[in-house]
Design a protein around this motif. Sequence first.
Motif, PDB file in Angstrom:
ATOM      1  N   LEU A  60       0.850  -1.184   0.000  1.00 35.47           N
ATOM      2  CA  LEU A  60       0.000   0.000   0.000  1.00 35.47           C
ATOM      3  C   LEU A  60       0.887   1.234   0.000  1.00 35.47           C
ATOM      4  CD1 LEU A  60      -2.648   1.593   0.322  1.00 35.47           C
ATOM      5  CD2 LEU A  60      -2.464   1.238   2.793  1.00 35.47           C
ATOM      6  N   LEU A  61       0.754   2.036  -1.042  1.00 36.00           N
ATOM      7  CA  LEU A  61       1.479   3.304  -1.136  1.00 36.00           C
ATOM      8  C   LEU A  61       0.504   4.422  -0.794  1.00 36.00           C
ATOM      9  CD1 LEU A  61       3.248   1.290  -2.821  1.00 36.00           C
ATOM     10  CD2 LEU A  61       3.937   3.262  -4.196  1.00 36.00           C
ATOM     11  N   ASP A  62       0.687   5.000   0.384  1.00 32.96           N
ATOM     12  CA  ASP A  62      -0.213   6.038   0.884  1.00 32.96           C
ATOM     13  C   ASP A  62       0.241   7.402   0.372  1.00 32.96           C
ATOM     14  OD1 ASP A  62      -1.998   7.579   2.253  1.00 32.96           O
ATOM     15  OD2 ASP A  62      -1.181   7.179   4.248  1.00 32.96           O
ATOM     16  N   HIS A  63      -0.611   8.042  -0.414  1.00 36.43           N
ATOM     17  CA  HIS A  63      -0.317   9.351  -1.007  1.00 36.43           C
ATOM     18  C   HIS A  63       1.032   9.357  -1.727  1.00 36.43           C
ATOM     19  CE1 HIS A  63      -3.749  11.778   0.194  1.00 36.43           C
ATOM     20  NE2 HIS A  63      -3.720  11.183   1.371  1.00 36.43           N
ATOM     21  N   PRO A  64       1.184   8.500  -2.733  1.00 30.86           N
ATOM     22  CA  PRO A  64       2.421   8.552  -3.526  1.00 30.86           C
ATOM     23  C   PRO A  64       2.434   9.815  -4.385  1.00 30.86           C
ATOM     24  CG  PRO A  64       0.855   7.071  -4.543  1.00 30.86           C
ATOM     25  CD  PRO A  64       0.229   7.499  -3.243  1.00 30.86           C
ATOM     26  N   MET A  65       3.587  10.133  -4.914  1.00 34.03           N
ATOM     27  CA  MET A  65       3.734  11.292  -5.794  1.00 34.03           C
ATOM     28  C   MET A  65       4.102  10.788  -7.189  1.00 34.03           C
ATOM     29  SD  MET A  65       3.513  14.582  -6.036  1.00 34.03           S
ATOM     30  CE  MET A  65       3.628  15.210  -4.353  1.00 34.03           C
ATOM     31  N   LEU A  66       3.287  11.181  -8.162  1.00 39.57           N
ATOM     32  CA  LEU A  66       3.489  10.751  -9.539  1.00 39.57           C
ATOM     33  C   LEU A  66       3.738  11.965 -10.418  1.00 39.57           C
ATOM     34  CD1 LEU A  66       0.485   8.260  -9.763  1.00 39.57           C
ATOM     35  CD2 LEU A  66       2.853   7.722  -9.153  1.00 39.57           C
ATOM     36  N   ALA A  67       4.641  11.836 -11.379  1.00 41.84           N
ATOM     37  CA  ALA A  67       4.953  12.920 -12.307  1.00 41.84           C
ATOM     38  C   ALA A  67       4.342  12.603 -13.664  1.00 41.84           C
ATOM     39  CB  ALA A  67       6.461  13.105 -12.430  1.00 41.84           C
ATOM     40  N   LEU A  68       3.699  13.602 -14.258  1.00 40.55           N
ATOM     41  CA  LEU A  68       3.083  13.447 -15.571  1.00 40.55           C
ATOM     42  C   LEU A  68       3.452  14.651 -16.424  1.00 40.55           C
ATOM     43  CD1 LEU A  68       1.102  11.860 -17.426  1.00 40.55           C
ATOM     44  CD2 LEU A  68      -0.731  13.266 -16.461  1.00 40.55           C
ATOM     45  N   ASP A  69       3.937  14.399 -17.623  1.00 37.31           N
ATOM     46  CA  ASP A  69       4.301  15.488 -18.528  1.00 37.31           C
ATOM     47  C   ASP A  69       3.035  16.062 -19.150  1.00 37.31           C
ATOM     48  OD1 ASP A  69       6.642  16.812 -20.179  1.00 37.31           O
ATOM     49  OD2 ASP A  69       5.079  16.286 -21.616  1.00 37.31           O
ATOM     50  N   VAL A 127      -2.126   3.950  -3.974  1.00 42.52           N
ATOM     51  CA  VAL A 127      -1.852   3.000  -5.050  1.00 42.52           C
ATOM     52  C   VAL A 127      -1.523   1.674  -4.386  1.00 42.52           C
ATOM     53  CG1 VAL A 127      -0.286   2.345  -6.916  1.00 42.52           C
ATOM     54  CG2 VAL A 127      -1.076   4.707  -6.738  1.00 42.52           C
ATOM     55  N   VAL A 128      -2.150   0.607  -4.856  1.00 45.01           N
ATOM     56  CA  VAL A 128      -1.947  -0.721  -4.278  1.00 45.01           C
ATOM     57  C   VAL A 128      -1.227  -1.598  -5.291  1.00 45.01           C
ATOM     58  CG1 VAL A 128      -3.089  -2.818  -3.444  1.00 45.01           C
ATOM     59  CG2 VAL A 128      -3.934  -0.564  -2.747  1.00 45.01           C
TER      60      VAL A 128
END
Length: 404
Positions: A142-151, A164-165
Amino acid sequence: MPPPRTRATLRHRLAELRGPSVPLKALDARALAALAANPGCRRRALLDGAGVNKAALADALGAPSSFGQSQFAFMRGNAFEARVKADGGAELLRLVHEKLDPTAEPPTDALVPDLTAVGPEGRAGRTELALREATEARRWALLDHPMLALDVAGSPAFLEPDAVVVHPDGRWSVVEIKSFPLLDGSADPAKVGAAARQSAVYVLALEEVAARLGARTEDGPAEESMVRHRVLLVCPKDFSNLPTASPVDVRKQRAVTRRQLARLTRIEEITDTLPEGMCFAPDLPQEALEAAVETVPAAYAPECLSACELAFHCRARSRAQGAVTAVGRSLRAELGGLTTVDEVLAAAHGEAGDPADPAVAALRRAAELRAEALAGSAEALASGTEALASGAEARAGQEVAVCR
């Protein structure tokens, strides 16, 4: 043609547009989904890319917007999310296992990696590393409040999903937690649609991570994709505060959002057309801000009222210019080359326009039908008035006869 900007030069230019002392307003998935829904609006693309606080800008322009979430709803949502993620996310993982992956082993010993890091770039890197480790371990994570980068149009946007699981088969699922209720297993379709569009943005960002990690994404069959297209929507059950969940397929929203984001004009192309020294800092005089905002073209539509803080300002300008987009995109598409209300009225009255143009012909036919309908209504009204007058005279005669 101006030379291409480096990433550092572009960041400096965007900071100048935002204002030297104005903090960056991060672009979240909700704003990105709204931006993708109106890719032709250069104004919003530039302001969001520069991190301008559009709510503060709208206040400074004298057109404040009520767009946004109330403080009560914000607090209620945070309290519900904390309940869902309590005890290491045990309840959340149970719902994921039950609704998305019931054939897998139960998530009794899931990984909950620490994702803290300095700055959004650091957090995005730490999230990518955690996804790699959990995928290789083939365990629930379990990824609690992950940070994702999007162009987005050549500028990075950092997005923060609720969770994100990672499944034991190495695939990833997005979890979106909302405070609106699921009543008898269903919720408000408009709210579910908004959540699906927001989750589709997270799916796209996760696919970029998967591509960087060398994993298989949407280039292959859906069942072999690293990122699942069924996200889990977690909401309160009925009128309680107990969590329940429903899977939502976001393949359609993902495809639409991906196509619309590809249509966005790159930020550097917009900034190259702007005069030097232009700034959107809300502490500037209103006249200077209005001139700066009007320098960047907008694509207003009524849908903007529920998605953009500058909607009231753009609506007022659109109405002042007589633009037909102020009454809806569908009507604008039907009118072809007629872009203003004056042009439409002139074409309908036969004062302008090519009669061979289908839009002009349809307008003139509509004007004829309207005139016939109004003439018929006038005749009916006159006949009705005459009948009423005759009836009144007859009743008056009867009353006189009775009195005699």
